[in-house]
Write a protein that holds these residues in place. Sequence first.
Motif, PDB file in Angstrom:
ATOM      1  N   LEU A 106       0.779  -1.156   0.024  1.00  0.00           N
ATOM      2  CA  LEU A 106       0.104  -0.084  -0.243  1.00  0.00           C
ATOM      3  C   LEU A 106       0.522   1.049  -0.031  1.00  0.00           C
ATOM      4  CD1 LEU A 106      -2.356  -1.044   2.495  1.00  0.00           C
ATOM      5  CD2 LEU A 106      -3.185  -0.850  -0.410  1.00  0.00           C
ATOM      6  N   GLU A 107       1.655   1.121   0.491  1.00  0.00           N
ATOM      7  CA  GLU A 107       2.582   2.622   1.138  1.00  0.00           C
ATOM      8  C   GLU A 107       3.541   2.470  -0.922  1.00  0.00           C
ATOM      9  OE1 GLU A 107       5.858   1.086   3.255  1.00  0.00           O
ATOM     10  OE2 GLU A 107       4.820   2.168   5.308  1.00  0.00           O
ATOM     11  N   ARG A 108       3.363   1.510  -1.609  1.00  0.00           N
ATOM     12  CA  ARG A 108       4.294   1.361  -2.744  1.00  0.00           C
ATOM     13  C   ARG A 108       2.821   2.797  -3.284  1.00  0.00           C
ATOM     14  NH1 ARG A 108       6.174  -3.222  -1.345  1.00  0.00           N
ATOM     15  NH2 ARG A 108       5.287  -4.328  -2.351  1.00  0.00           N
ATOM     16  N   VAL A 109       2.000   1.776  -3.044  1.00  0.00           N
ATOM     17  CA  VAL A 109       0.790   2.744  -4.057  1.00  0.00           C
ATOM     18  C   VAL A 109       0.727   3.934  -3.586  1.00  0.00           C
ATOM     19  CG1 VAL A 109      -2.253   1.872  -4.831  1.00  0.00           C
ATOM     20  CG2 VAL A 109      -0.931   0.607  -4.576  1.00  0.00           C
ATOM     21  N   VAL A 110       0.658   4.081  -2.252  1.00  0.00           N
ATOM     22  CA  VAL A 110       0.560   5.994  -2.148  1.00  0.00           C
ATOM     23  C   VAL A 110       1.384   6.989  -2.869  1.00  0.00           C
ATOM     24  CG1 VAL A 110       0.850   7.582   0.041  1.00  0.00           C
ATOM     25  CG2 VAL A 110      -0.510   5.514   0.036  1.00  0.00           C
ATOM     26  N   LEU A 111       2.837   5.983  -2.296  1.00  0.00           N
ATOM     27  CA  LEU A 111       4.063   6.793  -3.772  1.00  0.00           C
ATOM     28  C   LEU A 111       3.938   7.197  -5.263  1.00  0.00           C
ATOM     29  CD1 LEU A 111       6.535   8.251  -3.235  1.00  0.00           C
ATOM     30  CD2 LEU A 111       8.372   5.701  -4.095  1.00  0.00           C
ATOM     31  N   GLU A 112       3.249   6.203  -5.846  1.00  0.00           N
ATOM     32  CA  GLU A 112       2.717   5.992  -7.120  1.00  0.00           C
ATOM     33  C   GLU A 112       2.295   6.526  -7.435  1.00  0.00           C
ATOM     34  OE1 GLU A 112       2.791   1.477  -8.412  1.00  0.00           O
ATOM     35  OE2 GLU A 112       5.170   1.693  -8.079  1.00  0.00           O
ATOM     36  N   SER A 113       1.050   7.007  -6.459  1.00  0.00           N
ATOM     37  CA  SER A 113      -0.312   8.187  -6.599  1.00  0.00           C
ATOM     38  C   SER A 113       0.015   8.928  -6.996  1.00  0.00           C
ATOM     39  CB  SER A 113      -1.268   7.257  -5.739  1.00  0.00           C
ATOM     40  OG  SER A 113      -1.717   6.200  -5.493  1.00  0.00           O
ATOM     41  N   GLN A 114       1.235   9.220  -6.146  1.00  0.00           N
ATOM     42  CA  GLN A 114       1.605  10.598  -5.276  1.00  0.00           C
ATOM     43  C   GLN A 114       2.280  11.440  -6.636  1.00  0.00           C
ATOM     44  OE1 GLN A 114       3.154  10.230  -1.854  1.00  0.00           O
ATOM     45  NE2 GLN A 114       0.993  10.635  -0.931  1.00  0.00           N
ATOM     46  N   GLN A 115       3.487   9.571  -7.371  1.00  0.00           N
ATOM     47  CA  GLN A 115       3.729  10.488  -7.910  1.00  0.00           C
ATOM     48  C   GLN A 115       3.130  10.821  -9.358  1.00  0.00           C
ATOM     49  OE1 GLN A 115       6.722   7.214  -8.541  1.00  0.00           O
ATOM     50  NE2 GLN A 115       8.142   8.111  -6.875  1.00  0.00           N
ATOM     51  N   LEU A 116       2.327   9.855  -9.703  1.00  0.00           N
ATOM     52  CA  LEU A 116       0.742  10.587 -10.984  1.00  0.00           C
ATOM     53  C   LEU A 116       0.179  12.043 -10.599  1.00  0.00           C
ATOM     54  CD1 LEU A 116       1.066   6.356 -11.693  1.00  0.00           C
ATOM     55  CD2 LEU A 116       1.717   8.266 -13.492  1.00  0.00           C
ATOM     56  N   LYS A 117       0.204  11.771  -9.317  1.00  0.00           N
ATOM     57  CA  LYS A 117      -0.570  13.240  -9.349  1.00  0.00           C
ATOM     58  C   LYS A 117      -2.424  12.665  -9.113  1.00  0.00           C
ATOM     59  CE  LYS A 117       2.525  16.441 -10.391  1.00  0.00           C
ATOM     60  NZ  LYS A 117       3.424  17.258  -8.859  1.00  0.00           N
ATOM     61  N   LEU A 118      -2.641  11.537  -8.576  1.00  0.00           N
ATOM     62  CA  LEU A 118      -4.075  11.090  -8.682  1.00  0.00           C
ATOM     63  C   LEU A 118      -4.623  11.377  -7.115  1.00  0.00           C
ATOM     64  CD1 LEU A 118      -3.233   7.339 -10.286  1.00  0.00           C
ATOM     65  CD2 LEU A 118      -3.905   9.174 -11.668  1.00  0.00           C
ATOM     66  N   ALA A 119      -5.661  11.150  -7.729  1.00  0.00           N
ATOM     67  CA  ALA A 119      -6.346  11.869  -6.036  1.00  0.00           C
ATOM     68  C   ALA A 119      -6.493  10.630  -6.089  1.00  0.00           C
ATOM     69  CB  ALA A 119      -7.741  12.735  -6.754  1.00  0.00           C
ATOM     70  N   PRO A 120      -6.792  11.099  -4.620  1.00  0.00           N
ATOM     71  CA  PRO A 120      -6.754   9.877  -3.013  1.00  0.00           C
ATOM     72  C   PRO A 120      -8.789   8.795  -3.743  1.00  0.00           C
ATOM     73  CG  PRO A 120      -4.971  12.011  -2.176  1.00  0.00           C
ATOM     74  CD  PRO A 120      -6.266  11.893  -3.030  1.00  0.00           C
ATOM     75  N   SER A 121      -9.502  10.014  -3.774  1.00  0.00           N
ATOM     76  CA  SER A 121     -10.666   9.912  -4.067  1.00  0.00           C
ATOM     77  C   SER A 121     -10.292   8.395  -5.083  1.00  0.00           C
ATOM     78  CB  SER A 121     -12.068  11.225  -3.923  1.00  0.00           C
ATOM     79  OG  SER A 121     -11.564  11.446  -5.232  1.00  0.00           O
ATOM     80  N   ALA A 122      -9.941   8.645  -6.691  1.00  0.00           N
ATOM     81  CA  ALA A 122      -9.250   7.934  -7.644  1.00  0.00           C
ATOM     82  C   ALA A 122      -9.078   7.002  -7.226  1.00  0.00           C
ATOM     83  CB  ALA A 122      -9.066   8.856  -8.771  1.00  0.00           C
ATOM     84  N   VAL A 123      -8.139   6.723  -6.054  1.00  0.00           N
ATOM     85  CA  VAL A 123      -6.818   5.610  -5.817  1.00  0.00           C
ATOM     86  C   VAL A 123      -7.701   4.387  -5.000  1.00  0.00           C
ATOM     87  CG1 VAL A 123      -5.260   4.888  -4.809  1.00  0.00           C
ATOM     88  CG2 VAL A 123      -4.608   7.246  -6.278  1.00  0.00           C
ATOM     89  N   ILE A 124      -8.576   5.608  -3.896  1.00  0.00           N
ATOM     90  CA  ILE A 124      -9.809   4.882  -2.713  1.00  0.00           C
ATOM     91  C   ILE A 124     -10.569   4.036  -3.822  1.00  0.00           C
ATOM     92  CG2 ILE A 124     -11.063   4.682  -1.133  1.00  0.00           C
ATOM     93  CD1 ILE A 124      -8.317   6.744  -0.068  1.00  0.00           C
TER      94      ILE A 124
END
Length: 133
Positions: A106-124
Amino acid sequence: MSADRDLPADIFQIVTGSSEPIYRQMVEQLRRQILGGQIRAGDAMPSVREVASQLGVNPMTVSKAYSLLESDGWLTRRRGMGMVVAEPAEEFDQAENRLELIRPSLERVVLESQQLKLAPSAVIKMLKELMSS
């Protein structure tokens, strides 16, 4: 205690391109399988040689994983049997331990999501969809 069953050498699935070392992948996979109930206390582990051959890795890599699992109390040595899955040393909240095992992913997903500038709501939302499928 006699071995409940002999585990096959293919209990591990290695991702060769991963940044996570092979021995660490093995440790985490076995912990997840024990906590998930697929592998039980008393099950006999395959030999270092069998696993190394199956995975195409250096036997020292497998030995390192087994040694870490033994020192952490997940495996124990039995004379004449090799390594077996240990009895749980103490009571613990299995759900909490299982959840902790996915933290690195999950930490890797968070990091990749932040790098891709994805909205947390979309990832969740995507995670919820994947979990319900």
